[in-house]
Design a protein around this motif. Structure first.
Motif, PDB file in Angstrom:
ATOM      1  N   GLU A   1       1.095   4.171  -2.869  1.00 26.43           N
ATOM      2  CA  GLU A   1       0.864   5.577  -2.547  1.00 26.43           C
ATOM      3  C   GLU A   1       2.048   6.436  -2.982  1.00 26.43           C
ATOM      4  OE1 GLU A   1       0.009   5.825   1.599  1.00 26.43           O
ATOM      5  OE2 GLU A   1      -1.767   4.546   1.450  1.00 26.43           O
TER       6      GLU A   1
ATOM      7  N   ARG B   1      -8.366   4.654   1.668  1.00 24.29           N
ATOM      8  CA  ARG B   1      -7.333   4.070   0.812  1.00 24.29           C
ATOM      9  C   ARG B   1      -7.319   4.744  -0.561  1.00 24.29           C
ATOM     10  NH1 ARG B   1      -7.717  -2.403   1.246  1.00 24.29           N
ATOM     11  NH2 ARG B   1      -6.346  -2.125  -0.550  1.00 24.29           N
TER      12      ARG B   1
ATOM     13  N   ARG C   1       0.826  -1.207   0.000  1.00 26.85           N
ATOM     14  CA  ARG C   1       0.000   0.000   0.000  1.00 26.85           C
ATOM     15  C   ARG C   1       0.862   1.260   0.000  1.00 26.85           C
ATOM     16  NH1 ARG C   1      -2.861  -1.221   3.994  1.00 26.85           N
ATOM     17  NH2 ARG C   1      -1.901  -0.010   5.642  1.00 26.85           N
TER      18      ARG C   1
ATOM     19  N   HIS D   1     -10.409  -0.993  -5.016  1.00 33.06           N
ATOM     20  CA  HIS D   1     -10.422  -0.666  -3.591  1.00 33.06           C
ATOM     21  C   HIS D   1     -11.658  -1.254  -2.909  1.00 33.06           C
ATOM     22  CE1 HIS D   1      -6.944   1.929  -3.120  1.00 33.06           C
ATOM     23  NE2 HIS D   1      -7.240   2.541  -4.237  1.00 33.06           N
TER      24      HIS D   1
ATOM     25  N   GLU E   1     -12.851   2.821   5.137  1.00 34.25           N
ATOM     26  CA  GLU E   1     -11.629   2.205   4.617  1.00 34.25           C
ATOM     27  C   GLU E   1     -11.513   2.415   3.109  1.00 34.25           C
ATOM     28  OE1 GLU E   1      -9.229  -2.061   4.433  1.00 34.25           O
ATOM     29  OE2 GLU E   1     -11.180  -1.948   5.440  1.00 34.25           O
TER      30      GLU E   1
ATOM     31  N   CYS F   1     -11.478  -4.103   0.044  1.00 31.44           N
ATOM     32  CA  CYS F   1     -11.999  -3.789   1.377  1.00 31.44           C
ATOM     33  C   CYS F   1     -13.072  -4.785   1.806  1.00 31.44           C
ATOM     34  CB  CYS F   1     -12.554  -2.371   1.412  1.00 31.44           C
ATOM     35  SG  CYS F   1     -11.286  -1.079   1.317  1.00 31.44           S
TER      36      CYS F   1
ATOM     37  N   LYS G   1      -5.650   8.214  -0.596  1.00 30.73           N
ATOM     38  CA  LYS G   1      -4.197   8.174  -0.491  1.00 30.73           C
ATOM     39  C   LYS G   1      -3.539   7.847  -1.827  1.00 30.73           C
ATOM     40  CE  LYS G   1      -3.899   6.958   4.417  1.00 30.73           C
ATOM     41  NZ  LYS G   1      -3.499   5.908   5.402  1.00 30.73           N
ATOM     42  N   THR G   2      -4.140   6.929  -2.561  1.00 27.26           N
ATOM     43  CA  THR G   2      -3.533   6.518  -3.828  1.00 27.26           C
ATOM     44  C   THR G   2      -3.911   7.434  -4.989  1.00 27.26           C
ATOM     45  OG1 THR G   2      -5.359   4.959  -4.158  1.00 27.26           O
ATOM     46  CG2 THR G   2      -3.355   4.093  -3.168  1.00 27.26           C
TER      47      THR G   2
END
Length: 316
Positions: A81, A114, A77, A277, A110, A281, A117-118
């Motif tokens: 990122e 995530r 992860r 994603h 979540e 998740c 961030k990416t």
């Protein structure tokens, strides 16, 4: 100085865990099965521990493998990122997402955490409404994707998660045996309400709808205070709730599914980014552990959620 872990090996390691087999993992990482096996041998040599052990015809993680899995996911992860932060062709624009408020409580923190961030340059516009309303918005092109309760009779969606649907009541307030079942459920077009009522009708058990609401808070309060019974997916069970089974006089319910609706014409790169994603998740959610309490000849099974699980109520 110790050599660093090989991130390509970690990708393969995680793929094996997520797919459940070396063969399926080979397809996911575009390698031959022998190459995957070789990578795992080298990874085991690198960490000095056995990561997999035989389990019948398959393989399962050892305790050391399970320990490495958490680190592997974090390393991958962070790597993604970091690469996204320096990618001149990184995704930009707006992504309009629809979800019922209960799914938002349980799954979205979540997912959006995530994704942000990416893909920091993508603005997320999130609408929280019941599944029927989201389906209408999708048909009008007002949303790009929607996480909904899968109901093939009413709408088309790709199933991204399946789990048991459970009757739940208060663990601290027993029901009256001679009274109709008091229900706290969604509105009349709620699929889970329809499943609950149909099951009770077929079983010949009397019931009365006491609370009707789209609000997860209202339904949870009714259950936890012992005022009503409701239905929940297994991952949504909360401390203080008791699963009601055939021993309590409740008929079995069919499993429930979460579906993903996608707008035709949505940018493939945006679509793949968010669906990856979402799938990851939802795959990572574990079923609630079971606590058995034995009282004389009566055995009560109460499922309690892990502390990390957030509140979720029925996906209307």
């Amino acid at each position: 100085m110790s050599a660093p872990l090989d991130i390509d090996q970690l990708h393969t390691f995680v793929a094996i865990v997520d797919t459940g087999s070396f063969t399926k993992a080979a397809d996911r990482v575009f390698k031959t099965q022998s190459a995957v096996s070789m990578q795992m041998r080298r990874l085991e040599e690198r960490v000095g521990k056995q990561l997999f052990m035989k389990d019948g015809r398959g393989n399962k993680l050892t305790a050391e493998g399970d320990k490495l899995l958490n680190y592997a996911r974090r390393i991958i992860r962070l790597s993604n990122e970091a690469m996204a932060a320096f990618d001149d062709n990184r995704l930009e624009g707006m992504l309009r997402i629809g979800t019922p408020d209960d799914y938002a409580d349980r799954y979205m923190p979540e997912i959006i955490g995530r994704f942000a961030k990416t893909h920091p340059n993508v603005e997320l516009y999130i609408v929280c409404e019941p599944s029927p309303s989201l389906a209408e918005k999708m048909s009008r092109g007002e949303l790009d994707i929607a996480l909904v309760t899968h109901n093939p009779r009413l709408r088309v969606s790709d199933v991204v998660r399946t789990e048991p649907l459970c009757w739940v009541g208060s663990a601290n307030h027993p029901l009256k045996d001679d009274a109709p079942v008091p229900l706290a459920v969604g509105r009349r077009d709620c699929l889970w309400r329809q499943l609950a009522c149909s099951a009770l009708d077929a079983d010949g058990r009397d019931y009365q709808v006491l609370f009707t609401s789209w609000s997860a808070t209202v339904v949870a309060a009714a259950v936890l205070t012992g005022l009503a019974v409701s239905v929940l997916p297994e991952s949504a069970l909360r401390t203080g709730m008791k699963v009601l089974t055939a021993a309590d006089g409740f008929p079995p319910l069919p499993p429930v599914q979460i579906g993903l609706m996608k707008r035709p014409g949505l940018s493939p790169s945006l679509l793949h980014a968010i669906t990856d994603h979402i799938t990851a998740c939802l795959d990572n959610i574990s079923p609630a552990p079971v606590s058995d309490d034995v009282d004389g000849d009566m055995k009560t099974v109460t499922r309690l959620v892990r502390p990390r699980m957030a509140q979720v109520m029925p996906g209307w």
